[in-house]
Design a protein around this motif. Structure first.
Motif, PDB file in Angstrom:
ATOM      1  N   TYR A  77       0.790  -1.233   0.000  1.00 12.61           N
ATOM      2  CA  TYR A  77       0.000   0.000   0.000  1.00 12.61           C
ATOM      3  C   TYR A  77       0.819   1.279   0.000  1.00 12.61           C
ATOM      4  CZ  TYR A  77       0.877  -0.417   5.083  1.00 12.61           C
ATOM      5  OH  TYR A  77       1.454  -0.559   6.324  1.00 12.61           O
ATOM      6  N   GLN A  78       2.139   1.219   0.033  1.00 12.06           N
ATOM      7  CA  GLN A  78       2.934   2.414   0.312  1.00 12.06           C
ATOM      8  C   GLN A  78       2.769   3.536  -0.710  1.00 12.06           C
ATOM      9  OE1 GLN A  78       7.016   1.451   1.180  1.00 12.06           O
ATOM     10  NE2 GLN A  78       6.477   0.192   2.937  1.00 12.06           N
ATOM     11  N   ARG A  79       2.729   3.203  -2.002  1.00 13.70           N
ATOM     12  CA  ARG A  79       2.588   4.254  -3.024  1.00 13.70           C
ATOM     13  C   ARG A  79       1.215   4.920  -2.925  1.00 13.70           C
ATOM     14  NH1 ARG A  79       5.262   4.657  -7.751  1.00 13.70           N
ATOM     15  NH2 ARG A  79       3.379   4.399  -8.990  1.00 13.70           N
ATOM     16  N   LEU A  80       0.174   4.119  -2.726  1.00 15.86           N
ATOM     17  CA  LEU A  80      -1.166   4.684  -2.593  1.00 15.86           C
ATOM     18  C   LEU A  80      -1.309   5.463  -1.293  1.00 15.86           C
ATOM     19  CD1 LEU A  80      -3.388   1.778  -3.951  1.00 15.86           C
ATOM     20  CD2 LEU A  80      -3.100   4.043  -4.969  1.00 15.86           C
ATOM     21  N   GLU A  81      -0.625   5.020  -0.242  1.00 12.78           N
ATOM     22  CA  GLU A  81      -0.637   5.757   1.027  1.00 12.78           C
ATOM     23  C   GLU A  81      -0.032   7.144   0.843  1.00 12.78           C
ATOM     24  OE1 GLU A  81       2.119   6.549   4.674  1.00 12.78           O
ATOM     25  OE2 GLU A  81       2.421   4.640   3.648  1.00 12.78           O
ATOM     26  N   PHE A  82       1.087   7.209   0.114  1.00 10.09           N
ATOM     27  CA  PHE A  82       1.746   8.486  -0.183  1.00 10.09           C
ATOM     28  C   PHE A  82       0.771   9.446  -0.854  1.00 10.09           C
ATOM     29  CE2 PHE A  82       3.724  10.937  -3.637  1.00 10.09           C
ATOM     30  CZ  PHE A  82       4.598  11.745  -2.922  1.00 10.09           C
ATOM     31  N   LEU A  83       0.034   8.941  -1.826  1.00  4.13           N
ATOM     32  CA  LEU A  83      -0.931   9.769  -2.548  1.00  4.13           C
ATOM     33  C   LEU A  83      -2.121  10.136  -1.670  1.00  4.13           C
ATOM     34  CD1 LEU A  83      -1.799  11.004  -5.261  1.00  4.13           C
ATOM     35  CD2 LEU A  83      -2.808   8.792  -5.850  1.00  4.13           C
ATOM     36  N   GLY A  84      -2.663   9.130  -0.963  1.00  7.01           N
ATOM     37  CA  GLY A  84      -3.838   9.366  -0.135  1.00  7.01           C
ATOM     38  C   GLY A  84      -3.588  10.355   0.980  1.00  7.01           C
ATOM     39  N   ASP A  85      -2.363  10.364   1.504  1.00  4.56           N
ATOM     40  CA  ASP A  85      -1.992  11.318   2.555  1.00  4.56           C
ATOM     41  C   ASP A  85      -2.177  12.748   2.056  1.00  4.56           C
ATOM     42  OD1 ASP A  85      -0.611  12.158   5.061  1.00  4.56           O
ATOM     43  OD2 ASP A  85       0.931  12.799   3.664  1.00  4.56           O
ATOM     44  N   ARG A  86      -1.787  13.003   0.808  1.00  5.88           N
ATOM     45  CA  ARG A  86      -1.917  14.356   0.239  1.00  5.88           C
ATOM     46  C   ARG A  86      -3.372  14.693  -0.052  1.00  5.88           C
ATOM     47  NH1 ARG A  86       2.890  12.111   1.345  1.00  5.88           N
ATOM     48  NH2 ARG A  86       4.546  13.666   1.155  1.00  5.88           N
ATOM     49  N   VAL A  87      -4.134  13.723  -0.553  1.00  3.62           N
ATOM     50  CA  VAL A  87      -5.554  13.955  -0.834  1.00  3.62           C
ATOM     51  C   VAL A  87      -6.303  14.254   0.466  1.00  3.62           C
ATOM     52  CG1 VAL A  87      -7.690  12.918  -1.718  1.00  3.62           C
ATOM     53  CG2 VAL A  87      -5.512  12.517  -2.914  1.00  3.62           C
ATOM     54  N   LEU A  88      -6.003  13.481   1.497  1.00  2.22           N
ATOM     55  CA  LEU A  88      -6.626  13.697   2.803  1.00  2.22           C
ATOM     56  C   LEU A  88      -6.280  15.082   3.340  1.00  2.22           C
ATOM     57  CD1 LEU A  88      -8.096  12.756   5.385  1.00  2.22           C
ATOM     58  CD2 LEU A  88      -5.935  11.682   6.108  1.00  2.22           C
ATOM     59  N   GLY A  89      -5.000  15.442   3.283  1.00  6.72           N
ATOM     60  CA  GLY A  89      -4.569  16.733   3.800  1.00  6.72           C
ATOM     61  C   GLY A  89      -5.243  17.896   3.099  1.00  6.72           C
ATOM     62  N   LEU A  90      -5.312  17.845   1.769  1.00  6.49           N
ATOM     63  CA  LEU A  90      -5.942  18.925   1.016  1.00  6.49           C
ATOM     64  C   LEU A  90      -7.442  18.992   1.305  1.00  6.49           C
ATOM     65  CD1 LEU A  90      -5.882  21.199  -1.026  1.00  6.49           C
ATOM     66  CD2 LEU A  90      -6.002  19.492  -2.865  1.00  6.49           C
ATOM     67  N   SER A  91      -8.077  17.826   1.384  1.00  6.05           N
ATOM     68  CA  SER A  91      -9.524  17.793   1.652  1.00  6.05           C
ATOM     69  C   SER A  91      -9.843  18.412   2.999  1.00  6.05           C
ATOM     70  CB  SER A  91     -10.031  16.342   1.602  1.00  6.05           C
ATOM     71  OG  SER A  91      -9.839  15.772   0.324  1.00  6.05           O
ATOM     72  N   VAL A  92      -9.093  18.019   4.030  1.00  2.07           N
ATOM     73  CA  VAL A  92      -9.352  18.535   5.373  1.00  2.07           C
ATOM     74  C   VAL A  92      -8.991  20.017   5.461  1.00  2.07           C
ATOM     75  CG1 VAL A  92      -8.700  18.359   7.811  1.00  2.07           C
ATOM     76  CG2 VAL A  92      -9.123  16.283   6.470  1.00  2.07           C
ATOM     77  N   ALA A  93      -7.878  20.415   4.833  1.00  2.00           N
ATOM     78  CA  ALA A  93      -7.483  21.827   4.850  1.00  2.00           C
ATOM     79  C   ALA A  93      -8.569  22.688   4.205  1.00  2.00           C
ATOM     80  CB  ALA A  93      -6.153  22.016   4.122  1.00  2.00           C
ATOM     81  N   ALA A  94      -9.149  22.226   3.092  1.00  7.15           N
ATOM     82  CA  ALA A  94     -10.209  22.978   2.423  1.00  7.15           C
ATOM     83  C   ALA A  94     -11.443  23.086   3.317  1.00  7.15           C
ATOM     84  CB  ALA A  94     -10.570  22.301   1.095  1.00  7.15           C
ATOM     85  N   TRP A  95     -11.765  22.004   4.012  1.00  6.86           N
ATOM     86  CA  TRP A  95     -12.921  22.030   4.912  1.00  6.86           C
ATOM     87  C   TRP A  95     -12.695  23.038   6.037  1.00  6.86           C
ATOM     88  CZ3 TRP A  95     -14.456  21.575   9.897  1.00  6.86           C
ATOM     89  CH2 TRP A  95     -15.803  21.290  10.140  1.00  6.86           C
ATOM     90  N   LEU A  96     -11.516  23.018   6.637  1.00  7.55           N
ATOM     91  CA  LEU A  96     -11.211  23.933   7.731  1.00  7.55           C
ATOM     92  C   LEU A  96     -11.245  25.389   7.259  1.00  7.55           C
ATOM     93  CD1 LEU A  96      -8.301  21.972   9.435  1.00  7.55           C
ATOM     94  CD2 LEU A  96     -10.612  22.283  10.336  1.00  7.55           C
ATOM     95  N   TYR A  97     -10.722  25.628   6.070  1.00  8.25           N
ATOM     96  CA  TYR A  97     -10.722  26.992   5.524  1.00  8.25           C
ATOM     97  C   TYR A  97     -12.152  27.483   5.345  1.00  8.25           C
ATOM     98  CZ  TYR A  97     -10.047  30.902   2.359  1.00  8.25           C
ATOM     99  OH  TYR A  97     -10.080  32.148   1.792  1.00  8.25           O
ATOM    100  N   ARG A  98     -12.989  26.654   4.753  1.00 13.35           N
ATOM    101  CA  ARG A  98     -14.374  27.059   4.504  1.00 13.35           C
ATOM    102  C   ARG A  98     -15.156  27.216   5.810  1.00 13.35           C
ATOM    103  NH1 ARG A  98     -13.963  23.455  -0.065  1.00 13.35           N
ATOM    104  NH2 ARG A  98     -14.913  21.784   1.155  1.00 13.35           N
ATOM    105  N   ALA A  99     -14.756  26.473   6.834  1.00 11.28           N
ATOM    106  CA  ALA A  99     -15.451  26.545   8.118  1.00 11.28           C
ATOM    107  C   ALA A  99     -15.110  27.809   8.891  1.00 11.28           C
ATOM    108  CB  ALA A  99     -15.115  25.317   8.967  1.00 11.28           C
ATOM    109  N   GLY A 100     -14.109  28.573   8.394  1.00 10.45           N
ATOM    110  CA  GLY A 100     -13.702  29.787   9.074  1.00 10.45           C
ATOM    111  C   GLY A 100     -13.205  29.515  10.473  1.00 10.45           C
ATOM    112  N   ASP A 101     -12.392  28.455  10.590  1.00  2.29           N
ATOM    113  CA  ASP A 101     -12.039  27.913  11.897  1.00  2.29           C
ATOM    114  C   ASP A 101     -10.791  28.555  12.498  1.00  2.29           C
ATOM    115  OD1 ASP A 101     -12.404  26.332  14.066  1.00  2.29           O
ATOM    116  OD2 ASP A 101     -11.978  24.440  13.084  1.00  2.29           O
ATOM    117  N   GLY A 102     -10.761  29.883  12.598  1.00  2.00           N
ATOM    118  CA  GLY A 102      -9.686  30.550  13.315  1.00  2.00           C
ATOM    119  C   GLY A 102      -8.481  30.902  12.463  1.00  2.00           C
ATOM    120  N   PRO A 103      -7.451  31.479  13.096  1.00  2.00           N
ATOM    121  CA  PRO A 103      -6.233  31.904  12.391  1.00  2.00           C
ATOM    122  C   PRO A 103      -5.389  30.712  11.931  1.00  2.00           C
ATOM    123  CG  PRO A 103      -5.968  32.170  14.743  1.00  2.00           C
ATOM    124  CD  PRO A 103      -7.394  31.795  14.527  1.00  2.00           C
TER     125      PRO A 103
END
Length: 227
Positions: free
Chosen positions: A44-70
């Motif tokens: 799973y290592q190659r897919l894990e590498f990719l999924g880590d970035r997809v997860l990070g971007l998805s969560v970062a976008a959610w937090l940004y839209r939620a207006g969740d602080g500085p």
């Protein structure tokens, strides 16, 4: 050609993963210790590498839209929400351990309940979803599986290490010192014991599946005992 077990395919689809190319999902669920995939060296290592970035971007976008602080607070929540411990917690909640392909020794050593392995496979599944169905589908899957974490308090509280450092400074004490006092188990199921001490105050110890988590728990224990 190796194919998914019927119950594993049913489980994937029940979690909202649209399975088309089975090989991709087999790869996501296969640990390096597994040697039953036709002798092939897939894991799973190659897919894990990719999924880590997809997860990070998805969560970062959610937090940004939620207006969740500085920015600092956003980073704190992001790190907590995409951590191995959070990924492993979600993996257990959806029943992932039963479907990971592990070698016998790794399974006997507790690999199916390892935070490291569960977290990595969870990310690999997100990577497989991205390859198979695109970013929008992968992001939607993250938001569904992480819903309670995103809406909850994960990462909102001050990290215990930061809190302990501030406590030491506020009480005119020397800065905390962290020391790994024990490491046991195989690499894929390692256990770390960490001691944190503040001179002339005391110490506390904790054990976890990663050095960082053991440090966090030790700092938390110290504050509960001496704070």
């Amino acid at each position: 050609m190796t194919t998914l077990e019927p119950d594993t395919r049913d489980w994937l689809e029940a979690q909202g993963f649209a399975v088309s190319e089975e090989t991709r999902w087999l790869e996501a669920l296969t640990h390096g210790s597994y040697n039953g995939a036709g002798g092939g060296a897939i894991d799973y290592q190659r897919l894990e590498f990719l999924g880590d970035r997809v997860l990070g971007l998805s969560v970062a976008a959610w937090l940004y839209r939620a207006g969740d602080g500085p920015e600092g607070r956003l980073s704190q929540r992001l790190n907590a929400l995409v951590s191995g411990a959070t990924c492993a917690r979600i993996a257990r909640a959806i029943g992932l351990p039963a479907h990971i392909r592990l070698g016998k020794q790794a399974r006997d050593d507790g690999g199916a309940d390892s935070d490291k392995i569960l977290g990595d496979v969870m990310e690999a599944l997100i990577g497989a979803c991205f390859i198979e169905n695109g970013f929008d589908a992968a992001q939607a899957t993250v938001y569904r599986l992480w819903a309670s974490e995103l809406e909850g308090d994960v990462g909102k509280a001050k990290h215990p290490k930061s809190a302990l450092q501030e406590w030491a400074a506020g009480n005119k004490r020397q800065m905390p010192v962290y020391e790994v006092t024990d490491r046991s188990g195989p690499d894929h199921a390692a256990r770390f014991t960490v001691k944190v001490s503040v001179r002339n105050v005391g110490e506390a110890e904790a054990t976890a599946s990663s050095k960082g988590e053991a440090e966090r728990l030790a700092a938390k224990a110290f504050l509960e005992r001496h704070g």
